[in-house]
Motif scaffolding. Structure first.
Motif, PDB file in Angstrom:
ATOM      1  N   UNK A   2       0.839  -1.187   0.000  1.00  0.00           N
ATOM      2  CA  UNK A   2       0.000   0.000   0.000  1.00  0.00           C
ATOM      3  C   UNK A   2       0.872   1.234   0.000  1.00  0.00           C
ATOM      4  N   UNK A   3       0.385   2.291  -0.638  1.00  0.00           N
ATOM      5  CA  UNK A   3       1.167   3.527  -0.650  1.00  0.00           C
ATOM      6  C   UNK A   3       0.260   4.735  -0.455  1.00  0.00           C
ATOM      7  N   UNK A   4      -0.794   4.549   0.295  1.00  0.00           N
ATOM      8  CA  UNK A   4      -1.730   5.629   0.497  1.00  0.00           C
ATOM      9  C   UNK A   4      -1.295   6.605   1.581  1.00  0.00           C
ATOM     10  N   UNK A   5      -0.273   6.233   2.348  1.00  0.00           N
ATOM     11  CA  UNK A   5       0.192   7.107   3.413  1.00  0.00           C
ATOM     12  C   UNK A   5       1.535   6.668   3.917  1.00  0.00           C
ATOM     13  N   UNK A   6       2.086   7.446   4.855  1.00  0.00           N
ATOM     14  CA  UNK A   6       3.403   7.125   5.363  1.00  0.00           C
ATOM     15  C   UNK A   6       3.384   5.967   6.344  1.00  0.00           C
ATOM     16  N   UNK A   7       2.255   5.780   7.038  1.00  0.00           N
ATOM     17  CA  UNK A   7       2.207   4.673   7.971  1.00  0.00           C
ATOM     18  C   UNK A   7       0.758   4.333   8.280  1.00  0.00           C
ATOM     19  N   UNK A   8       0.581   3.155   8.829  1.00  0.00           N
ATOM     20  CA  UNK A   8      -0.710   2.722   9.330  1.00  0.00           C
ATOM     21  C   UNK A   8      -0.495   2.245  10.748  1.00  0.00           C
ATOM     22  N   UNK A   9      -1.328   2.656  11.687  1.00  0.00           N
ATOM     23  CA  UNK A   9      -1.191   2.233  13.076  1.00  0.00           C
ATOM     24  C   UNK A   9      -2.495   1.590  13.510  1.00  0.00           C
ATOM     25  N   UNK A  10      -2.433   0.344  13.964  1.00  0.00           N
ATOM     26  CA  UNK A  10      -3.642  -0.369  14.341  1.00  0.00           C
ATOM     27  C   UNK A  10      -3.435  -1.070  15.676  1.00  0.00           C
ATOM     28  N   UNK A  11      -4.503  -1.144  16.461  1.00  0.00           N
ATOM     29  CA  UNK A  11      -4.467  -1.926  17.697  1.00  0.00           C
ATOM     30  C   UNK A  11      -4.640  -3.390  17.356  1.00  0.00           C
ATOM     31  N   UNK A  12      -3.813  -4.250  17.951  1.00  0.00           N
ATOM     32  CA  UNK A  12      -3.876  -5.683  17.720  1.00  0.00           C
ATOM     33  C   UNK A  12      -4.358  -6.342  19.004  1.00  0.00           C
ATOM     34  N   UNK A  13      -5.669  -6.561  19.119  1.00  0.00           N
ATOM     35  CA  UNK A  13      -6.224  -7.118  20.342  1.00  0.00           C
ATOM     36  C   UNK A  13      -5.775  -8.557  20.557  1.00  0.00           C
ATOM     37  N   UNK A  14      -5.389  -9.221  19.468  1.00  0.00           N
ATOM     38  CA  UNK A  14      -4.969 -10.614  19.597  1.00  0.00           C
ATOM     39  C   UNK A  14      -3.565 -10.743  20.158  1.00  0.00           C
ATOM     40  N   UNK A  15      -2.806  -9.632  20.182  1.00  0.00           N
ATOM     41  CA  UNK A  15      -1.437  -9.696  20.670  1.00  0.00           C
ATOM     42  C   UNK A  15      -1.451  -9.560  22.185  1.00  0.00           C
ATOM     43  N   UNK A  16      -0.727 -10.449  22.842  1.00  0.00           N
ATOM     44  CA  UNK A  16      -0.730 -10.458  24.300  1.00  0.00           C
ATOM     45  C   UNK A  16      -0.021  -9.242  24.863  1.00  0.00           C
ATOM     46  N   UNK A  17      -0.308  -8.982  26.138  1.00  0.00           N
ATOM     47  CA  UNK A  17       0.311  -7.901  26.907  1.00  0.00           C
ATOM     48  C   UNK A  17      -0.090  -6.515  26.423  1.00  0.00           C
ATOM     49  N   UNK A  18      -1.085  -6.419  25.544  1.00  0.00           N
ATOM     50  CA  UNK A  18      -1.613  -5.122  25.163  1.00  0.00           C
ATOM     51  C   UNK A  18      -0.719  -4.318  24.264  1.00  0.00           C
ATOM     52  N   UNK A  19       0.050  -4.955  23.405  1.00  0.00           N
ATOM     53  CA  UNK A  19       0.922  -4.225  22.505  1.00  0.00           C
ATOM     54  C   UNK A  19       0.146  -3.550  21.389  1.00  0.00           C
ATOM     55  N   UNK A  20       0.797  -2.615  20.728  1.00  0.00           N
ATOM     56  CA  UNK A  20       0.208  -1.919  19.592  1.00  0.00           C
ATOM     57  C   UNK A  20       1.135  -2.059  18.399  1.00  0.00           C
ATOM     58  N   UNK A  21       0.571  -2.410  17.256  1.00  0.00           N
ATOM     59  CA  UNK A  21       1.378  -2.608  16.058  1.00  0.00           C
ATOM     60  C   UNK A  21       1.330  -1.375  15.168  1.00  0.00           C
ATOM     61  N   UNK A  22       2.499  -0.973  14.691  1.00  0.00           N
ATOM     62  CA  UNK A  22       2.624   0.145  13.761  1.00  0.00           C
ATOM     63  C   UNK A  22       3.204  -0.392  12.463  1.00  0.00           C
TER      64      UNK A  22
END
Length: 347
Positions: A2-22
């Motif tokens: 994808x090239x619609x923007x510089x980054x995408x930031x999403x919450x990953x509820x499936x990831x343990x310990x409450x991490x956030x994926x960028x």
């Protein structure tokens, strides 16, 4: 990609310990970074081995109560995945140029810029250890210290080069087939946990086998090709300006490489920990063997386990039990002389 923007930031509820994926756009494509902890704390970045991400390469270490208290108390963790190795990754376009190891090292600098990070602590396993070492050589002021597991610094031997080429060709023609998984598991683990005709393979190996099914074969191919084309950085190790702590399993395919790299580092500011009956991925096979050396290493930077944590008998260290002199950089440099630690495995 994808090239619609510089980054995408999403919450990953499936990831343990409450991490956030960028998902961050860099000069050589997108890269996924999973962030855990307080961003106001010093940063610890991790980089995994071939065909792995943080969940399959560092889960064992970070799920140890001792490691959780020591690392999460002192750091905000930034888990960097090789391009296309994150959970749910799409296949990278075939017309995208293959990255080099230098591209991947430069990509880390772009990640640090995105998060506004200065100097960071680094932890990498095998291929990831090479990438982080190269990053530390190229960006000496941005690295506080290196924690390397079964690291590499030489170009591939003919044996390793051929081994990797076999995997690359299998990935290209057959994808993540059973043979590829077996070859990768041999790279990661000792035969003691891989099992045999009489002894079943361990739960940790079975779990990693399943996780390999989630990898996109073309993306693994790209990372493996980059590592197989790496240069010898032995002479450039002299440029390192940080302390290094090296772990390697005595049954690791890369045991000799780790010993060689240790011999080329400044003996005053590096330490070697060999783990008995263990393969390359100490973080998963015997993560408890890392705890005491990690505690001593991090104390040299003023990091320590919170006093309210109940200290395990395996790690009888606390700030109050350590001589104050050990907290000075000079003393810590002398303390981190090459050592050999053997951890026995209960049968």
């Amino acid at each position: 990609m994808a090239d619609s923007g510089d980054f995408v930031s999403v919450d990953m509820e499936t990831i343990s310990l409450g991490g956030k994926e960028h998902l961050i756009k860099t000069g050589c494509g997108f890269v996924s970074v999973s962030v855990f902890g307080d961003p106001d704390k010093p940063a610890l970045i991790t980089y995994p081995d071939v065909a792995l991400n943080y969940m399959s390469c560092f889960e064992g270490l970070f799920f140890c109560p001792e490691a959780f208290s020591l690392l999460l108390h002192n750091f905000c963790i930034y888990h960097i995945s090789p391009p296309g190795h994150e959970l749910g990754a799409a296949i990278i376009k075939s017309d995208d140029p293959l990255p080099s190891v230098d591209d991947l090292a430069d990509q880390i600098a772009e990640v640090l810029d995105y998060f506004g990070l200065g100097a960071v602590m680094c932890m990498g396993v095998t291929a990831g250890a090479y990438i982080l070492t190269l990053f530390a050589i190229k960006y000496t002021q941005r690295v506080l210290g290196l924690i390397l597991v079964s690291p590499l610094c030489k170009a591939p031997s003919w044996t390793e080069w051929l081994y990797n080429k076999v995997i690359s060709n299998l990935l290209h023609y057959y994808g993540m087939c059973s043979l590829v998984k077996e070859l990768l598991l041999m790279r990661y683990f000792s035969k003691e946990v891989r099992g045999n005709m009489e002894v079943p393979e361990s739960d940790i190996v079975q779990a990693r086998r399943k996780l390999l099914d989630e990898r996109q074969s073309p993306n693994v191919f790209r990372f493996l090709e980059a590592i197989n084309g790496r240069a010898d950085i032995t002479e450039r190790l002299k440029k390192l300006k940080c302390r290094s702590l090296i772990f390697v399993g005595e049954k690791s395919t890369f045991h000799a490489d780790a010993l060689y790299m240790t011999s080329k580092l400044d003996r005053r500011y590096s330490a070697l920990v060999e783990v008995q009956a263990c393969g390359s991925m100490v973080t998963e096979e015997q993560p408890h063997a890392m705890m005491i050396p990690l505690e001593y290493f991090l104390m040299g930077y003023g990091f320590y386990r919170p006093s309210q944590f109940n200290v395990s008998p395996r790690s009888p260290l606390s700030p109050t039990s350590i001589s104050p002199e050990l907290f000075s950089p000079e003393s810590m440099g002398l303390k981190l002389k090459p050592i050999k630690t053997r951890m026995s495995v209960e049968v």
